[in-house]
Design an enzyme around this catalytic site. Structure first.
Site, PDB file in Angstrom:
ATOM      1  N   GLY B 328       0.841  -1.201   0.000  1.00 38.15           N
ATOM      2  CA  GLY B 328       0.000   0.000   0.000  1.00 38.15           C
ATOM      3  C   GLY B 328       0.873   1.246   0.000  1.00 38.15           C
ATOM      4  O   GLY B 328       1.996   1.243  -0.523  1.00 38.15           O
ATOM      5  N   SER B 329       0.401   2.266   0.650  1.00 37.51           N
ATOM      6  CA  SER B 329       1.089   3.562   0.588  1.00 37.51           C
ATOM      7  C   SER B 329       2.429   3.569   1.299  1.00 37.51           C
ATOM      8  O   SER B 329       3.195   4.516   1.131  1.00 37.51           O
ATOM      9  CB  SER B 329       0.196   4.642   1.184  1.00 37.51           C
ATOM     10  OG  SER B 329      -0.975   4.745   0.400  1.00 37.51           O
ATOM     11  N   THR B 330       2.749   2.532   2.105  1.00 34.48           N
ATOM     12  CA  THR B 330       4.069   2.514   2.740  1.00 34.48           C
ATOM     13  C   THR B 330       5.162   2.343   1.685  1.00 34.48           C
ATOM     14  O   THR B 330       6.336   2.483   1.958  1.00 34.48           O
ATOM     15  CB  THR B 330       4.199   1.370   3.766  1.00 34.48           C
ATOM     16  OG1 THR B 330       3.985   0.123   3.088  1.00 34.48           O
ATOM     17  CG2 THR B 330       3.175   1.504   4.867  1.00 34.48           C
ATOM     18  N   PHE B 331       4.719   2.053   0.443  1.00 30.99           N
ATOM     19  CA  PHE B 331       5.640   1.907  -0.676  1.00 30.99           C
ATOM     20  C   PHE B 331       6.117   3.271  -1.172  1.00 30.99           C
ATOM     21  O   PHE B 331       7.156   3.392  -1.807  1.00 30.99           O
ATOM     22  CB  PHE B 331       4.906   1.158  -1.790  1.00 30.99           C
ATOM     23  CG  PHE B 331       5.772   0.732  -2.945  1.00 30.99           C
ATOM     24  CD1 PHE B 331       6.765  -0.226  -2.796  1.00 30.99           C
ATOM     25  CD2 PHE B 331       5.577   1.293  -4.208  1.00 30.99           C
ATOM     26  CE1 PHE B 331       7.533  -0.621  -3.884  1.00 30.99           C
ATOM     27  CE2 PHE B 331       6.353   0.906  -5.293  1.00 30.99           C
ATOM     28  CZ  PHE B 331       7.338  -0.065  -5.130  1.00 30.99           C
ATOM     29  N   LYS B 332       5.324   4.310  -0.875  1.00 27.23           N
ATOM     30  CA  LYS B 332       5.574   5.615  -1.486  1.00 27.23           C
ATOM     31  C   LYS B 332       6.945   6.209  -1.174  1.00 27.23           C
ATOM     32  O   LYS B 332       7.568   6.801  -2.060  1.00 27.23           O
ATOM     33  CB  LYS B 332       4.444   6.594  -1.120  1.00 27.23           C
ATOM     34  CG  LYS B 332       3.158   6.265  -1.889  1.00 27.23           C
ATOM     35  CD  LYS B 332       1.974   7.074  -1.403  1.00 27.23           C
ATOM     36  CE  LYS B 332       0.700   6.639  -2.125  1.00 27.23           C
ATOM     37  NZ  LYS B 332      -0.508   7.173  -1.465  1.00 27.23           N
TER      38      LYS B 332
END
Lengths: 366, 646
Positions: B328-332
């Site tokens: 999810g957004s922890t990839f950003k």
């Protein structure tokens, strides 16, 4: 009362008179050896040594009594002894004591006796007596009668079942026939017939007997079962090496790997501790006994004397050879003690009785 | 004629002498054969039989080494041994086993489970081996059996060491467990030539650290050479080679931190991995739910096994190590690193961050998690507010070839090399990966579409990483690209010399990225906890600096035009809640990745766990919500720290 030196001397001479010097010397050496081995085999216990001394002394007395008797008078006891032997065997057959599946003993209240042991002497005596009696009118059918005399005790002992003793008894009978002149062609023919009948005999054997034969042929086939004893005794002999592990140092012996180590397998104990050298010494001692016995036989004057002395000598050889052969793994396991070495009163008495008769025959020619 | 045929003294005499000679020669010949046999046995075969006699005489009794202990970084024991009595049977010595067992049941309480386990072991063991019927006898039971043992041949009471994991579920996915050596283990030991060292051993490490460090923990078996008789009884001892006990393991893990994490999770499912960025030491490693490893030591009974196996929450799965989830957004933040490193965007470039993103020539709407969008933003702002449309566009502009190599440097999509077996690789999507993954499918499935990259940009799509990989990646980012290999064991303490073998504190590799880019992304992550950030609540009253990133990973795709409605979805299909963080921002001491399965927004479920964890790690304060349940922290300390920080 004081014992005068000359009295002792006279007593000594009286005792010594009927005994055969060389035979006594060789037997004495074997006996001394046997005490040394027994001490080790019995884990340095003196109880069996004491017993052995007692029954050996008893046996020696019987031997001495026989040795000073004339062969003729001993011979006359043959029919009754043989008769009693057969009766006792029948008694065993009907009322014997069964141990480990075979009925060999007769309970007599104070002690147990093994009548087949009596037969080892009684049968050759009977046959020798028989051939002596008909010496001058021998016909072929006398051999048939003799064969029946052999067959009766053999059949009874075989029924017990005790294959080893049966063969020893049959052999002692055969030795008499051999020395009274059983024709060579009958002997050779018999051998061929025996060879041919092997498969039949094989089928008649008990399972445990067949196993013993198979075990001898390949002990490794069943190393923890039937082959165990023979493997362990072969390990004992082999590991003794040329010089032996030394007295009291046999590991197979003292860690209990050798079965029946004071009786039938005592040779394994001896062999482990004294090695090849010890074995050769013992075989030489036996050969000396046999050689002396052969000389006595050769000098025997009567047919009875020749046949009886010859049978005793050859039987003695058979005991020694079969026992050592069995422990060394070249013969099947049969219950034959090593003459004069194995612990056991009955067998010793029988052996000394034989020796007494032999000396008696030897004395007769003088 | 007739009488003379049988009685001819001369001839007869000659014949008798001849037979005597024949007999004598025969005897001599037989004795010669006998002597030949003796020579063969005692001279030619001497070596062979001497060896056999020696083997008969001497047997080796194994003396078991004590298995090494496992303790946490503060010396708190996590795996220990204790001595207890067992009732054991040697089947080969027993005339009637069933009757004896029935008799023994009158002396001690033998449950059907005990007997079932015994039968199972019996089937796997050899006849002469000692097999436990009942383990851990009470003193009274042991005395009762010992007093009666003489009546039952083959029955023995033995004192044995048992393994114990005092923290049960808390350490199950780290320590693993030992179990009885089975056929497969035995074959492996044979292959590795270790059979001798396992003489007399019944147990071997099956999973977790117990398995990985088996060689260290097991130790070296000792032997006593004893002289035995034919009955197998020992007569005397000849020589003794003492055993070398197993080495102790000292972990980087802090069991109190582990418990804080566990308590903060409560009954929720998920995983948490905390790493010291400056050494790679794993400070906490949790997979929820866990299981009690003590159940497995002597063979688990079928009932407990079925319960564990059929539990829909799958407590046996090590989620931290083997669970792969879209980040999810922890990839950003990693996406941002890739964008900066490839110069796909400038630090101050302002770009639109609308409510949805559409590809040229397509009507498909890639929606933003904020239904109104965020207007426009630079990269830092896009991280802070977690703008999806910003990153859709960024990913579309970059293409997968510019994303994967940089992100891959953080260790995503491949095993981290932690000291545990069975680590999952996860998936770092590339064109090659897709072609290979779908090699057996039609061309249209194998081909890489430009649109594939769009959802990858926000950590969805083919992305799949383990919580351990995420924690490791965050640790590397926090440490400005100086990467250590994550490890649970910090020291192996040699049982013999007492010397420690430290896990080398040398960087595994150093990422060749610009320091200013690290600073930029880290500061953007710090702003996530500041007003305007997705986890701004977490930043309230923070006594140290902390940076983080929330994430929400979709479990099911939401139809075009439909709205995600958590309450309408079955629990298993709700979104996973992610949070990655580290603290302090300069010189980070702890980096963490947390996933709470099916718990919705990252900021809601996972982020508060990180705050509680960091508060404890940085200040020693146990969060008030769980302070009453803590077992590993002595109450007075907990009270003290609570008092001082209030």
């Amino acid at each position: 009362m004081t014992l005068q030196p000359h009295l002792i001397r006279r007593l000594w001479l009286a005792i010594k008179a009927p005994l055969d010097g060389p035979l006594m010397l060789f037997l004495g050496l074997i006996f001394a050896l046997s005490l040394v081995v027994l001490y080790s085999a019995n884990n340095q216990g003196l109880d069996k040594i004491d017993n052995k001394l007692v029954y050996t002394l008893l046996s020696l007395t019987i031997m001495w009594l026989l040795a000073r008797s004339r062969p003729q008078s001993i011979m006359n006891f043959a029919p009754p002894i043989y008769g009693i032997g057969v009766v006792l065997l029948l008694a065993v057959h009907f009322k014997g004591v069964t141990v480990n599946g075979s009925t060999r003993w007769l309970e007599l209240g104070i002690t147990r006796i093994q009548p087949s042991e009596i037969m080892k002497i009684a049968l050759p005596m009977m046959l020798a007596w028989f051939f002596q009696k008909y010496e001058l009118s021998m016909r072929w059918w006398h051999y048939l009668v003799a064969a029946v005399m052999i067959a009766i005790p053999c059949a009874l002992v075989l029924k017990q079942p005790d294959l080893g003793t049966t063969m020893l008894i049959a052999a002692s009978g055969f030795f008499v026939l051999f020395f009274v002149g059983l024709p060579w062609k009958v002997i050779l023919g018999g051998m061929v017939a025996a060879g041919a009948s092997m498969p039949v005999v094989w089928n008649m054997l008990h399972d445990y007997q067949r196993r013993r034969v198979m075990t001898m042929i390949d002990p490794m086939e069943d190393p923890l079962g039937a082959g165990y004893h023979i493997i362990q005794s072969m390990i004992a002999i082999g590991s003794g090496g040329p010089w032996g592990k030394g007295w009291l140092n046999g590991t197979q012996t003292h860690l209990d790997y050798i079965p029946e180590r004071t009786t039938d397998f005592i040779f394994a104990v001896y062999s482990e501790e004294f090695g090849l050298i010890g074995n050769i010494v013992l075989v030489i001692l036996y050969t000396l006994v046999l050689s002396r016995a052969m000389m006595i036989t050769a000098g025997a004057q009567t047919l009875y004397g020749r046949a009886m002395a010859g049978a005793i000598t050859l039987s003695f050889f058979v005991y020694a050879f079969v026992n050592m052969g069995m422990v060394a793994g070249i013969l099947p396991v049969v219950g034959v003690p090593l003459p004069f070495v194995s612990y056991g009163g009955t067998a010793t008495v029988t052996l000394f009785v034989g020796m007494g008769m032999l000396m008696s025959i030897g004395n007769a020619r003088r | 004629m007739r009488p003379t045929r049988f009685k001819n003294p001369q001839a007869e005499d000659g014949q008798f002498q001849l037979r005597l000679i024949v007999a004598y020669c025969f005897m001599l010949l037989m004795f010669c054969i006998l002597i030949a046999r003796f020579v063969w046995l005692q001279v030619y075969q001497y070596e062979h039989f001497a060896t056999l006699a020696q083997n008969n005489r001497i047997s080796l009794l194994p003396i078991l080494p004590n298995r090494g202990l496992i303790m946490d970084r503060n010396g708190v024991i996590l795996a220990q041994n204790y001595s207890a009595y067992t009732l054991e049977l040697v089947p080969s010595k027993m005339p009637d086993m069933n009757a004896t067992i029935a008799e023994l049941a009158k002396l001690v309480n033998i449950t059907p489970r005990d007997e079932k386990l015994f039968r199972k072991l019996l089937a796997e063991s050899k006849d002469f081996e000692s097999i436990p019927l009942k383990v851990k006898l009470t003193e009274e039971e042991a005395a009762r059996v010992a007093a009666n043992a003489w009546r039952y041949p083959g029955v023995e009471v033995k004192a044995r060491l048992f393994r114990d994991y005092p923290y049960k579920e808390l350490t199950s996915h780290v320590l693993g467990y030992i179990g009885r050596i089975n056929q497969k283990d035995q074959e492996r030991l044979d292959d590795e030539d270790k059979t001798t060292n396992y003489k007399g051993s019944n147990y071997i490490g099956k999973t977790g650290l117990e398995a990985v460090y088996e060689d260290d923990l097991h130790g070296q078996v000792g032997f006593e050479e004893v002289e035995t008789d034919s009955g197998g009884r020992a007569i005397r001892s000849l020589r003794r080679t003492p055993p070398v006990n197993g080495n102790n393991l000292k972990l980087a893990l802090d069991i109190r931190l582990q418990e804080v994490a566990d308590k903060l999770f409560g009954n929720r499912r998920g995983a948490l991995v905390a790493i010291d960025p400056q050494s790679g030491g794993v400070l906490a490693f949790l997979s929820k739910p866990g299981f009690d490893p003590n159940l497995f030591i002597d063979g688990i009974d079928s009932q407990s096994w079925a319960a564990l196996n059929n539990d829909w929450q799958k407590p046996m799965i090590n989620r931290a190590l083997r669970g792969t989830y879209p980040p999810g957004s922890t990839f950003k933040p990693f996406m941002s690193m890739a964008a900066l490193e490839t110069h796909s965007i400038g630090m101050h470039d302002i770009r639109p961050a609308p409510a949805f993103f559409t590809l040229p020539g397509s009507s498909h709407q890639f929606r933003d998690s904020n239904k109104n969008g965020n207007g426009s933003a630079n990269l830092a702002k896009a991280i802070q507010v977690s703008s999806d449309t910003f990153f859709y566009k960024l990913a579309w502009d970059m293409g997968i070839d510019k994303i994967a190599p940089t992100v891959g440097q953080f260790g995503l999509g491949r095993p981290t090399g932690i000291d545990l077996d069975g680590e999952a690789s996860g998936v770092l999507p590339t064109k090659e990966w897709k072609a290979k993954r779908f090699a057996r499918y039609k061309e249209e499935y194998r081909r890489w579409y430009p649109a594939d990259v769009v959802s990858i940009g926000i950590g969805q799509g083919f992305n799949a990483y383990t919580p351990l990989q995420m924690a490791n990646a965050v640790a590397i980012l926090a440490n400005d690209g100086v990467a250590y290999k994550p490890h649970l064991v910090q020291e192996v303490v040699d049982a013999k010399s007492g010397k420690s073998r430290l896990v080398e504190a040398k960087p595994d590799r150093i990422l060749p990225f610009k320091q200013e880019n690290f600073e930029y992304v880290k500061s953007a992550m710090q702003s996530v906890l500041k007003p305007g950030g997705t986890a701004w609540r977490l930043g309230i009253g923070l006594p140290y600096t902390m940076a983080g990133k929330t994430g929400t990973a979709q479990v099911v795709a939401i139809k075009q035009g439909a709205k995600y409605n958590a309450s309408a979805l079955a629990e298993q299909y709700r979104d996973h809640s992610w949070f990655v963080a580290f603290a302090p921002v300069d010189k980070p001491r702890i980096a963490v990745a947390i996933i709470v399965e099916n718990a919705g927004f990252g900021a809601a479920a996972a982020a508060p766990i990180a705050r509680g964890l960091f508060d404890y790690y940085m200040t020693g304060k146990v969060p008030n919500s769980i302070s009453g349940d803590m077992k590993t922290v002595p109450m007075d300390t907990a009270d003290d720290s609570a008092a001082t920080s209030d």
